[in-house]
Write an enzyme that holds these catalytic residues in place. Structure first.
Site, PDB file in Angstrom:
ATOM      1  CE  LYS A   1      13.547 -10.268  -3.858  1.00  0.00           C
ATOM      2  NZ  LYS A   1      12.122 -10.528  -2.989  1.00  0.00           N
TER       3      LYS A   1
ATOM      4  CB  VAL B   1      20.961  -6.397   6.296  1.00  0.00           C
ATOM      5  CG1 VAL B   1      21.538  -7.614   6.635  1.00  0.00           C
ATOM      6  CG2 VAL B   1      22.258  -5.703   5.421  1.00  0.00           C
ATOM      7  CB  ALA B   2      17.527  -9.855   7.284  1.00  0.00           C
ATOM      8  N   GLY B   3      15.941  -7.971   4.409  1.00  0.00           N
ATOM      9  CA  GLY B   3      14.687  -7.189   4.207  1.00  0.00           C
ATOM     10  C   GLY B   3      13.558  -7.698   3.071  1.00  0.00           C
ATOM     11  N   GLY B   4      13.937  -8.829   2.415  1.00  0.00           N
ATOM     12  CA  GLY B   4      12.935  -9.445   1.336  1.00  0.00           C
ATOM     13  C   GLY B   4      13.300  -8.779   0.203  1.00  0.00           C
ATOM     14  CG  MET B   5      13.728  -4.969  -0.247  1.00  0.00           C
ATOM     15  SD  MET B   5      14.006  -3.357  -0.300  1.00  0.00           S
ATOM     16  CE  MET B   5      13.634  -2.997  -2.146  1.00  0.00           C
ATOM     17  CB  ALA B   6      17.126 -10.168  -3.625  1.00  0.00           C
TER      18      ALA B   6
ATOM     19  CB  SER C   1      20.176 -12.976  -4.127  1.00  0.00           C
ATOM     20  OG  SER C   1      19.542 -13.919  -3.235  1.00  0.00           O
ATOM     21  CB  ALA C   2      22.045  -8.147  -4.779  1.00  0.00           C
TER      22      ALA C   2
ATOM     23  CG  ASP D   1      15.403 -14.363  -4.357  1.00  0.00           C
ATOM     24  OD1 ASP D   1      14.307 -15.212  -5.252  1.00  0.00           O
ATOM     25  OD2 ASP D   1      15.008 -13.870  -3.507  1.00  0.00           O
TER      26      ASP D   1
END
Length: 298
Positions: A10, A96-101, A104-105, A137
């Site tokens: 996301k 990974v740990a990139g602010g793109m969930a 959560s995905a 998220d």
């Protein structure tokens, strides 16, 4: 037998953040847009619960019970009186740990996969309830498309999207911890009057019309100053994207992945080429949104 679920990344086209609540969370007005970068989560019966992972930066993914995919299996199994004895394998393509969930995905993907594998036939409402228990998220990773998240982001209202939006994502040389970024947000706003987070109507209208220029004028991320404070080099990546003709540039969520909205697919390729040549990021991806949420593929 095994079940595989594909689940998207996301980008937050709006992330309005309120002051810290007594429970430590923050109220949000969080406009999610799912984009076409995917993890695949496969669950297979096993003697005990275990997690494996392959793909870029797989070595940074926890393989114990703190992994959201493992937690999803445990919560669903406990609700049904089952043993969460499955092998969860994650083919990772979301940063990974990139602010793109990405984490959560994986939680949403494992939940849907275990529901199918075990035949638990959980309702959509129960799946979303479990997702909200797992993390803020995770519900959106199940739903996909576009949605407004309120509360701490877990209360979703589906949004209309009238077209395809083209994006370029630049991956940074290291990750950022979401809790650390929120702590930095609290530090930077200490003593200030932080307004209640409210969704932007011009932004919602731009999504509904499928208008990239109007969307570019409305995107915002209240966590961006905190991410830049912790990772100042991201400013160089954002500047390189602007110079390459991106309509809008922003940190994706809590970062450190940076997102660039392009006018069309051709423009996205040009922005990606310029970012790749800029030396300001580790790698670059182009994709588009909205994308569907968690989907059983096999």
């Amino acid at each position: 037998m095994s079940v595989t679920v594909r689940v998207p990344a996301k980008v937050n086209v709006q992330l309005a953040v309120g002051a810290a609540r007594p429970d430590g969370f923050h109220d949000l007005a969080n406009v999610f847009l799912a984009v076409g970068l995917y993890d695949e989560v496969t669950v297979t019966p096993a003697d005990e619960l275990r997690v494996t992972c392959a793909g870029p930066d797989a070595g940074q993914v926890p393989l114990d019970r703190t992994n959201l995919a493992a937690r999803a299996a445990i919560v669903l199994a406990e609700r049904r009186g089952l043993d969460a004895a499955v092998h969860i394998h994650i083919n990772k393509d979301i940063p990974v740990a990139g602010g793109m969930a990405g984490g959560s995905a994986d939680g949403a993907g494992a939940l849907l996969a275990c529901d199918a594998l075990w035949g638990t036939q959980a309702s959509r409402e129960e799946l979303l309830d479990i997702c909200a228990e797992l993390g803020s998220d995770v519900p959106f990773s199940l739903v996909g498309g576009a949605a407004l998240g309120t509360g701490r982001g877990e209360k979703l209202r589906t949004l209309e999207v009238g077209g395809t939006f083209h994006w370029v994502f630049a991956m940074a040389s290291r990750g950022l911890s979401t809790p650390a970024v929120f702590r930095e947000f609290d530090r930077l706003t200490e003593g200030l009057d932080v307004p209640e987070p409210v969704e932007s109507q011009p932004l919602l209208d731009a999504l509904a019309k499928g208008d990239p220029e109007a969307l570019a004028a409305a995107v915002s991320n209240d966590l961006q100053p905190a991410a830049l404070s912790l990772f100042p080099e991201l400013a160089d990546t954002l500047a390189a994207g602007r110079a390459a003709g991106a309509l809008a540039t922003l940190v994706s969520g809590s970062g450190p992945t940076t997102a660039f909205l392009a006018r069309d697919a051709e423009s996205a390729v040009k922005v990606a080429e310029a970012l790749s040549a800029s030396g300001t990021c580790r790698s670059v991806r182009t994709t588009s949104g909205p994308a569907p949420g968690a989907t059983v593929t096999s």
